[in-house]
Scaffold this motif. Structure first.
Motif, PDB file in Angstrom:
ATOM      1  N   TYR A   1       2.616 -22.038  -0.954  1.00  0.00           N
ATOM      2  CA  TYR A   1       1.710 -20.977  -0.503  1.00  0.00           C
ATOM      3  C   TYR A   1       0.894 -20.443  -1.683  1.00  0.00           C
ATOM      4  CZ  TYR A   1       0.211 -16.453   1.384  1.00  0.00           C
ATOM      5  OH  TYR A   1      -0.540 -15.371   1.773  1.00  0.00           O
ATOM      6  N   VAL A   2       1.579 -20.211  -2.810  1.00  0.00           N
ATOM      7  CA  VAL A   2       0.901 -19.690  -4.003  1.00  0.00           C
ATOM      8  C   VAL A   2      -0.142 -20.681  -4.508  1.00  0.00           C
ATOM      9  CG1 VAL A   2       1.234 -19.097  -6.443  1.00  0.00           C
ATOM     10  CG2 VAL A   2       2.788 -18.181  -4.718  1.00  0.00           C
ATOM     11  N   ILE A   3       0.191 -21.967  -4.515  1.00  0.00           N
ATOM     12  CA  ILE A   3      -0.762 -22.983  -4.981  1.00  0.00           C
ATOM     13  C   ILE A   3      -2.021 -22.976  -4.117  1.00  0.00           C
ATOM     14  CG2 ILE A   3      -1.175 -25.476  -5.139  1.00  0.00           C
ATOM     15  CD1 ILE A   3       1.771 -25.755  -5.995  1.00  0.00           C
ATOM     16  N   ARG A   4      -1.837 -22.984  -2.802  1.00  0.00           N
ATOM     17  CA  ARG A   4      -2.998 -23.039  -1.904  1.00  0.00           C
ATOM     18  C   ARG A   4      -3.878 -21.804  -2.075  1.00  0.00           C
ATOM     19  NH1 ARG A   4      -4.856 -25.724   2.429  1.00  0.00           N
ATOM     20  NH2 ARG A   4      -3.106 -27.175   2.379  1.00  0.00           N
ATOM     21  N   GLN A   5      -3.279 -20.638  -2.123  1.00  0.00           N
ATOM     22  CA  GLN A   5      -4.080 -19.421  -2.263  1.00  0.00           C
ATOM     23  C   GLN A   5      -4.723 -19.338  -3.653  1.00  0.00           C
ATOM     24  OE1 GLN A   5      -4.720 -17.840   0.403  1.00  0.00           O
ATOM     25  NE2 GLN A   5      -3.148 -18.948   1.566  1.00  0.00           N
TER      26      GLN A   5
ATOM     27  N   ARG B   1      -7.689 -16.245  -4.179  1.00  0.00           N
ATOM     28  CA  ARG B   1      -7.539 -15.091  -3.302  1.00  0.00           C
ATOM     29  C   ARG B   1      -6.514 -14.087  -3.831  1.00  0.00           C
ATOM     30  NH1 ARG B   1      -7.227 -18.804   2.184  1.00  0.00           N
ATOM     31  NH2 ARG B   1      -9.470 -19.085   2.471  1.00  0.00           N
ATOM     32  N   HIS B   2      -6.986 -12.940  -4.313  1.00  0.00           N
ATOM     33  CA  HIS B   2      -6.130 -11.815  -4.707  1.00  0.00           C
ATOM     34  C   HIS B   2      -4.953 -12.284  -5.580  1.00  0.00           C
ATOM     35  CE1 HIS B   2      -8.460  -9.657  -1.709  1.00  0.00           C
ATOM     36  NE2 HIS B   2      -8.080 -10.527  -0.799  1.00  0.00           N
ATOM     37  N   LEU B   3      -5.270 -12.959  -6.663  1.00  0.00           N
ATOM     38  CA  LEU B   3      -4.254 -13.626  -7.466  1.00  0.00           C
ATOM     39  C   LEU B   3      -3.297 -12.654  -8.146  1.00  0.00           C
ATOM     40  CD1 LEU B   3      -6.356 -16.482  -9.107  1.00  0.00           C
ATOM     41  CD2 LEU B   3      -5.129 -16.457  -6.926  1.00  0.00           C
ATOM     42  N   LEU B   4      -3.814 -11.567  -8.708  1.00  0.00           N
ATOM     43  CA  LEU B   4      -2.947 -10.623  -9.411  1.00  0.00           C
ATOM     44  C   LEU B   4      -1.980  -9.947  -8.452  1.00  0.00           C
ATOM     45  CD1 LEU B   4      -5.399  -8.969 -11.988  1.00  0.00           C
ATOM     46  CD2 LEU B   4      -3.645 -10.710 -12.399  1.00  0.00           C
ATOM     47  N   VAL B   5      -2.467  -9.605  -7.257  1.00  0.00           N
ATOM     48  CA  VAL B   5      -1.589  -8.987  -6.260  1.00  0.00           C
ATOM     49  C   VAL B   5      -0.508  -9.968  -5.842  1.00  0.00           C
ATOM     50  CG1 VAL B   5      -1.475  -8.077  -3.902  1.00  0.00           C
ATOM     51  CG2 VAL B   5      -3.361  -7.420  -5.405  1.00  0.00           C
ATOM     52  N   MET B   6      -0.897 -11.205  -5.596  1.00  0.00           N
ATOM     53  CA  MET B   6       0.063 -12.220  -5.178  1.00  0.00           C
ATOM     54  C   MET B   6       1.123 -12.454  -6.255  1.00  0.00           C
ATOM     55  SD  MET B   6      -0.758 -16.038  -3.717  1.00  0.00           S
ATOM     56  CE  MET B   6      -1.665 -16.520  -5.197  1.00  0.00           C
ATOM     57  N   MET B   7       0.693 -12.541  -7.511  1.00  0.00           N
ATOM     58  CA  MET B   7       1.650 -12.750  -8.594  1.00  0.00           C
ATOM     59  C   MET B   7       2.581 -11.551  -8.724  1.00  0.00           C
ATOM     60  SD  MET B   7       1.054 -13.715 -12.590  1.00  0.00           S
ATOM     61  CE  MET B   7       2.451 -13.672 -13.725  1.00  0.00           C
ATOM     62  N   GLY B   8       2.043 -10.346  -8.589  1.00  0.00           N
ATOM     63  CA  GLY B   8       2.864  -9.136  -8.684  1.00  0.00           C
ATOM     64  C   GLY B   8       3.954  -9.108  -7.629  1.00  0.00           C
ATOM     65  N   ILE B   9       3.615  -9.521  -6.403  1.00  0.00           N
ATOM     66  CA  ILE B   9       4.608  -9.534  -5.328  1.00  0.00           C
ATOM     67  C   ILE B   9       5.656 -10.612  -5.586  1.00  0.00           C
ATOM     68  CG2 ILE B   9       4.983  -9.954  -2.863  1.00  0.00           C
ATOM     69  CD1 ILE B   9       2.193  -8.772  -2.389  1.00  0.00           C
ATOM     70  N   CYS B  10       5.218 -11.791  -6.020  1.00  0.00           N
ATOM     71  CA  CYS B  10       6.158 -12.893  -6.292  1.00  0.00           C
ATOM     72  C   CYS B  10       7.176 -12.501  -7.349  1.00  0.00           C
ATOM     73  CB  CYS B  10       5.400 -14.141  -6.743  1.00  0.00           C
ATOM     74  SG  CYS B  10       4.472 -14.970  -5.442  1.00  0.00           S
TER      75      CYS B  10
ATOM     76  N   PHE C   1       5.214 -18.408 -12.381  1.00  0.00           N
ATOM     77  CA  PHE C   1       4.097 -18.061 -11.507  1.00  0.00           C
ATOM     78  C   PHE C   1       2.793 -17.916 -12.289  1.00  0.00           C
ATOM     79  CE2 PHE C   1       7.597 -16.856  -8.644  1.00  0.00           C
ATOM     80  CZ  PHE C   1       7.215 -17.626  -7.558  1.00  0.00           C
ATOM     81  N   SER C   2       2.879 -17.551 -13.572  1.00  0.00           N
ATOM     82  CA  SER C   2       1.673 -17.538 -14.411  1.00  0.00           C
ATOM     83  C   SER C   2       1.119 -18.948 -14.557  1.00  0.00           C
ATOM     84  CB  SER C   2       1.992 -16.964 -15.792  1.00  0.00           C
ATOM     85  OG  SER C   2       2.407 -15.615 -15.702  1.00  0.00           O
ATOM     86  N   LEU C   3       2.009 -19.908 -14.821  1.00  0.00           N
ATOM     87  CA  LEU C   3       1.582 -21.300 -14.962  1.00  0.00           C
ATOM     88  C   LEU C   3       1.082 -21.872 -13.643  1.00  0.00           C
ATOM     89  CD1 LEU C   3       4.451 -22.685 -17.240  1.00  0.00           C
ATOM     90  CD2 LEU C   3       2.082 -22.221 -17.903  1.00  0.00           C
ATOM     91  N   LEU C   4       1.772 -21.517 -12.561  1.00  0.00           N
ATOM     92  CA  LEU C   4       1.414 -22.047 -11.244  1.00  0.00           C
ATOM     93  C   LEU C   4       0.025 -21.574 -10.831  1.00  0.00           C
ATOM     94  CD1 LEU C   4       3.043 -23.824  -9.247  1.00  0.00           C
ATOM     95  CD2 LEU C   4       3.603 -21.736  -7.993  1.00  0.00           C
ATOM     96  N   ILE C   5      -0.222 -20.269 -10.967  1.00  0.00           N
ATOM     97  CA  ILE C   5      -1.507 -19.705 -10.556  1.00  0.00           C
ATOM     98  C   ILE C   5      -2.616 -20.140 -11.506  1.00  0.00           C
ATOM     99  CG2 ILE C   5      -2.791 -17.548 -10.297  1.00  0.00           C
ATOM    100  CD1 ILE C   5      -0.161 -16.282  -9.268  1.00  0.00           C
ATOM    101  N   GLY C   6      -2.343 -20.074 -12.819  1.00  0.00           N
ATOM    102  CA  GLY C   6      -3.352 -20.476 -13.794  1.00  0.00           C
ATOM    103  C   GLY C   6      -3.671 -21.961 -13.704  1.00  0.00           C
ATOM    104  N   GLY C   7      -2.641 -22.785 -13.517  1.00  0.00           N
ATOM    105  CA  GLY C   7      -2.850 -24.225 -13.416  1.00  0.00           C
ATOM    106  C   GLY C   7      -3.649 -24.604 -12.192  1.00  0.00           C
ATOM    107  N   ALA C   8      -3.388 -23.903 -11.084  1.00  0.00           N
ATOM    108  CA  ALA C   8      -4.129 -24.190  -9.850  1.00  0.00           C
ATOM    109  C   ALA C   8      -5.614 -23.902 -10.026  1.00  0.00           C
ATOM    110  CB  ALA C   8      -3.559 -23.369  -8.692  1.00  0.00           C
TER     111      ALA C   8
END
Length: 211
Positions: free
Chosen positions: A27-31, A36-45, A162-169
């Motif tokens: 889910y995180v990779i696709r978003q 889409r709202h990456l900082l909020v998503m990372m904060g929740i994760c 999650f930093s690597l996952l979101i940044g890498g995506a």
């Protein structure tokens, strides 16, 4: 003062458990690809992992681990959760390709992102099993002087992953302007979900609840 030994053990275990593509990560990779709202998503994760790890290290994991049937039920529930997401990914891969606009994630609201991330974080049996139960059980075997460091180490693993996952995506996002890449992503996710579901059930049944 944090125990360096406990911190490193928690970091190592956390990376081993967290670094695997499960429903939450998919889910995180696709978003993240859509921006889409990456900082909020990372904060929740990360916040969800902090809550689950804290509950586990405070004793919940040790209490639950005494009951094999609870561990088996969590594993089977996790496997069903994986199969459901595997089927969803497979259906998407086999369907007609509609390439999203990667330059604009405004078609999904902040409320939808918050709801989706919370569901993947708190209603995902695998996340509960890994972050809440397994880390908690192992924490209970550590000396009291190392438990805080162990928990902080496990939380650090979540932040790093999650930093690597979101940044890498976001780095590879330009590749996903090609329609075929979305099919590759969905087929890959489906395969991972089905394999993980099989391994989860097999481990739970063969190991008497140990996963």
């Amino acid at each position: 003062m944090l125990s360096a030994s406990g911190y490193l053990q928690g970091l190592t275990l956390g990376m081993g458990l967290i670094i695997a593509i499960g429903p939450k990560d998919a889910y995180v990779i696709r978003q993240s690809l859509l921006g889409r709202h990456l900082l909020v998503m990372m904060g929740i994760c990360v916040g969800a992992d902090i809550v689950l790890i804290a509950l586990g290290t405070l004793g919940l994991g040790t209490v639950v681990a005494r009951h094999d049937w609870v561990m088996q039920a969590a594993a089977i529930g996790g496997a069903l959760f994986l199969c459901w997401h595997g089927l969803a990914a497979l259906r998407s891969a086999l369907g007609e390709i509609a390439v999203p606009d990667l330059s604009n994630g405004s078609d999904i609201s902040l409320r939808q992102i918050v709801r989706g991330t919370c569901v993947m974080s708190f209603l995902n049996p695998l996340a509960l099993l890994d972050s809440g139960l397994l880390i908690g059980v192992i924490s209970g075997t550590k000396p009291e002087s190392e438990r805080l460091g162990f928990a902080v180490g496990a939380i650090s693993a979540s932040v790093i992953w999650f930093s690597l996952l979101i940044g890498g995506a976001r780095v590879v996002a330009p590749l996903f302007r090609m329609p075929v890449m979305w099919k590759v992503l969905d087929f890959t996710i489906a395969a991972i979900m089905f394999v993980m579901a099989f391994v989860t059930v097999h481990s739970a049944l063969a190991g008497g609840g140990s996963v």
